[in-house]
Design an enzyme around this catalytic site. Structure first.
Site, short mmCIF file in Angstrom:
data_model
loop_
_atom_site.label_atom_id
_atom_site.label_comp_id
_atom_site.label_asym_id
_atom_site.label_seq_id
_atom_site.Cartn_x
_atom_site.Cartn_y
_atom_site.Cartn_z
N GLU A 45 71.47 55.78 11.41
CA GLU A 45 71.39 56.97 10.57
C GLU A 45 71.31 58.20 11.47
OE1 GLU A 45 68.32 58.81 7.24
OE2 GLU A 45 68.26 56.66 7.67
N ASP A 56 61.10 66.11 5.66
CA ASP A 56 60.76 65.64 7.00
C ASP A 56 59.40 66.16 7.45
OD1 ASP A 56 63.12 64.16 7.50
OD2 ASP A 56 64.20 66.04 7.80
#
Length: 265
Positions: A45, A56
């Site tokens: 990824e 995040d």
């Protein structure tokens, strides 16, 4: 056959590392992809650096900041994926925020991704209810859509995400942002996995909080794959040589996957 489907057909349990391109050093992306292939990664990824990565935690936020300073861009990512694809079959999945896709135009984004060897895309801030256009265009060109479910997702939501995801579902193991955690699993996690298993007709992987071999084994006990991101990114902090980055990543992913460290020549 689609490369993702090929992996799903031939692999038992998958390990999927996440990298931020051009982190921590300019020029590291392609050598790092090659090192992760050598370590046995089943898919890889790649995050598209974004100035406001809401899903995040601080580790990946910092890596995105450094990556942008090092010149990371969608074009550079695709150039590196295209070069990687000349030799390696490992599926590449992009993780990017919806504004990054809209700014290029959905169809342009999908066409460019597919033509350079990308296999799938994860868009963490795109609700499944609003994803029909991306799904329709992706289906037309053969780009796999991977959607997320979380512990708060209802059974009905899990069924819908499973239906809309092309090849597999991404399970967010805990609520909150990305980041490595000392503990992984537990009763709440197991109950979540049981609900996903009961309501998904697609394979599913688990991410968020995986940083140790024991975590990987626990994820594999319930799911078809484990995604490791922040823990790998953290291993690369403050390294200033490309070859050392590759060696550290190779050894870490080898250990997570195989339970031992193989020497990277």
């Amino acid at each position: 056959m689609n490369r993702i489907q090929n992996v799903l057909n031939t692999k038992n349990k998958m390990l999927i590392p996440y990298i931020t391109p051009e982190f921590p050093i300019k020029g590291v992306t392609l050598p790092l992809l090659e090192g992760l292939f050598d370590a046995g990664s089943d898919m890889i990824e790649i995050g598209i650096p974004f100035s406001d990565p809401i899903a995040d935690g601080p580790t990946i936020q910092h890596s995105s900041y450094v990556a942008l300073k090092n010149g990371a861009s969608f074009k550079k990512i695709l150039d590196d994926v295209s070069k990687f694809r000349e030799k390696y079959p490992t599926p590449i999945i992009l993780m990017g925020y919806y504004n990054s896709i809209l700014s290029r135009g959905i169809e342009n984004f999908v066409v460019e991704a597919i033509s350079n060897g990308v296999d799938g895309v994860i868009v963490p801030d795109l609700p499944i209810d609003e994803a029909d256009k991306l799904i329709e265009i992706s289906q037309r060109y053969g780009l796999s859509n991977i959607f997320l479910v979380a512990p708060t997702s209802s059974d009905e939501r899990i069924k819908l995400v499973s239906e809309k995801s092309t090849h597999f579902v991404y399970c967010v193991s805990v609520m909150g942002v990305t980041g490595e955690r000392e503990e992984f699993g537990g009763e709440d996690f197991e109950n979540f996995m049981l609900r996903v298993r009961a309501n998904s007709n697609k394979p599913f992987v688990v991410g968020f909080g995986i940083s140790k071999r024991d975590h990987v084994l626990e994820a594999w006990r319930w799911a078809d794959g484990a995604v490791v991101g922040s823990a790998l990114i953290k291993k690369l902090f403050n390294i200033d040589e490309i070859s050392k980055c590759v060696k550290v990543a190779f050894e870490f992913i080898s250990e997570l996957k195989n339970g031992l460290v193989e020497e990277k020549k």
